[in-house]
Write an enzyme that holds these catalytic residues in place. Structure first.
Site, mmCIF file in Angstrom:
data_model
loop_
_atom_site.group_PDB
_atom_site.id
_atom_site.type_symbol
_atom_site.label_atom_id
_atom_site.label_comp_id
_atom_site.label_asym_id
_atom_site.label_seq_id
_atom_site.Cartn_x
_atom_site.Cartn_y
_atom_site.Cartn_z
ATOM 1 N N ASP A 149 7.573 30.362 11.293
ATOM 2 C CA ASP A 149 8.609 30.960 10.528
ATOM 3 C C ASP A 149 9.021 30.211 9.489
ATOM 4 O O ASP A 149 9.888 30.617 8.631
ATOM 5 C CB ASP A 149 9.711 31.288 11.374
ATOM 6 N N ASP A 164 4.898 39.055 13.267
ATOM 7 C CA ASP A 164 6.112 38.690 12.267
ATOM 8 C C ASP A 164 5.290 37.986 11.206
ATOM 9 O O ASP A 164 5.778 37.472 10.144
ATOM 10 C CB ASP A 164 6.929 38.010 13.127
HETATM 11 N N1 GLY Z 1 10.665 36.570 13.912
HETATM 12 C C1 GLY Z 1 11.209 37.015 15.188
HETATM 13 C C2 GLY Z 1 12.269 38.392 15.201
HETATM 14 O O1 GLY Z 1 11.920 39.121 14.676
HETATM 15 O O2 GLY Z 1 12.990 38.354 15.896
#
Ligand code: GLY
Length: 376
Positions: A94, A151
């Site tokens: 992320d 994600d």
């Molecule tokens: N990337 C983790 C979420 O969407 O909670």
């Protein structure tokens, strides 16, 4: 669109002028507004994956207001995030969300050379997570060495950005390998996507799916659908590869078919009928992704669906009170695990709602675009 987008944006800017100074008093980035105060992320301090959305939202507001206080607070947030490079072992895939929306936005809007360097640093960290067996590793726990998650499609924009910036194709090659794996192993025939897929880290073969933050294995976690729809749309914008556009359209059709009559979004599109669990982040992110598809295809049905979502959020779940921290209500981090928040305000819901409103008003800052793709 029932609501007046520009007037809502003005109210959001007024609210941010009142509440951003409250965040500036805290050493941690805001995760959630609970009325009077900002609350930090429930885990991992400023290494938590949501840290970039606060500076990102402020940069978005800066583009429409030119308000220096927003720029200053976005830069403070960026400093907190770049300090996390030292906590390397807590960062994960992320870094795309974290640094493209902070350093990347700063560089795009101000030309800061340090911000560009920091954003390239983040892109290199994301590259370092690539397993040449065919996927970008999501998380750091040893037992999750083969995990990839939907994600990550959003984080690929950081890699496309880095190739456009440096002329080095390695970043985009990795992004394309990961997008192709996602296309093959996450996208289902009905247009929905899985959340977590575990691969054999030696061979890259798909081992199994895991349920993740949705209702159950095989269900359709709404935020995951939004990540897939928006992520594939951006992969198309950044490469011109029509297969990614087709994937984004398939996910969009599935998403649109599940929009509730009130414009709000269930936490999982296949949750039991009696469940009342909402996740409005999915609605805001889905709307922004649908507006991206509208930009890329010219098809009005995507804009109409986005308008239904944004109208629903503004009518029912938007706190525009200037004295209160947090904008979007009824955000839910996960269907079963309540630790990161259920039906609360969460910062990335605010970011995507503001982004969708800017797109609707024709003033999008294109934070997910590489410089080359920005011409689209
Ligand atoms: N990337 C983790 C979420 O969407 O909670």
């Amino acid at each position: 669109m029932r609501n007046n987008v520009n007037s809502i944006l003005e109210k959001i800017a007024r609210k941010a002028r009142a509440t951003a100074p409250l965040a500036a008093r805290c050493p941690t980035l805001p995760y959630s507004g609970d009325g009077k105060t900002w609350q930090p992320a429930p885990f991992d301090g400023n290494s938590w994956w949501t840290g970039g959305f606060w500076p990102g939202a402020l940069w978005l507001l800066y583009t429409v207001t030119g308000d220096e206080a927003f720029r200053a607070e976005a830069l403070r947030g960026e400093d907190l995030l770049t300090a996390e490079f030292r906590a390397f072992n807590r960062l994960n895939h992320d870094v795309g969300f974290m640094y493209l929306l902070s350093c990347g936005a700063n560089y795009r809007l101000t030309g800061s050379a340090q911000a560009r360097t920091d954003c390239l640093h983040a892109a290199s960290l994301l590259m370092g997570r690539f397993n040449p067996a065919g996927f970008i590793r999501a998380w750091n726990e040893p037992e999750r060495v083969g995990y990839a998650i939907i994600d990550c499609m959003m984080n690929l924009s950081l890699l496309f950005w880095a190739t456009a910036e440096t002329g080095d194709p390695r970043f985009a090659h990795v992004a394309k390998v990961h997008a192709d794996t996602t296309l093959r192993d996450f996208l289902r025939p009905d247009g929905s996507v899985a959340h977590i897929v575990e691969f054999d880290p030696e061979t890259g073969a798909k081992v199994r799916e895991h349920a993740g933050q949705g209702y159950a294995l095989g269900s359709a976690w709404s935020r995951g659908q939004a990540w897939g729809l928006y992520g594939f749309a951006m992969a198309y914008a950044n490469t011109g590869d029509k297969r990614y556009l087709d994937a984004a359209k398939a996910i969009a059709d599935f998403f649109i078919a599940h929009i509730r009559p009130d414009g709000l979004t269930d936490c999982d599109f296949l949750q039991p009928k009696e469940s009342r669990r909402l996740d409005n982040i999915a609605g805001a992110c889905g709307a922004s992704g649908l507006l991206e598809l509208h930009r890329l295809t010219g098809e009005n049905r995507y804009r109409e669906a986005a308008e239904r979502l944004v109208d629903g959020l503004i009518d029912r779940c938007c706190d525009l009170d200037a004295a209160s921290c947090g904008l979007l209500t009824h955000c839910t981090a996960s269907y079963h695990d309540d630790a990161a928040g259920v039906h609360i305000n969460i910062v990335y819901g605010d970011f995507f709602l503001i982004e969708a409103l800017l797109k609707l008003s024709g003033r999008d800052a294109k934070l997910w675009y590489s410089r080359e793709a920005s011409a689209l």
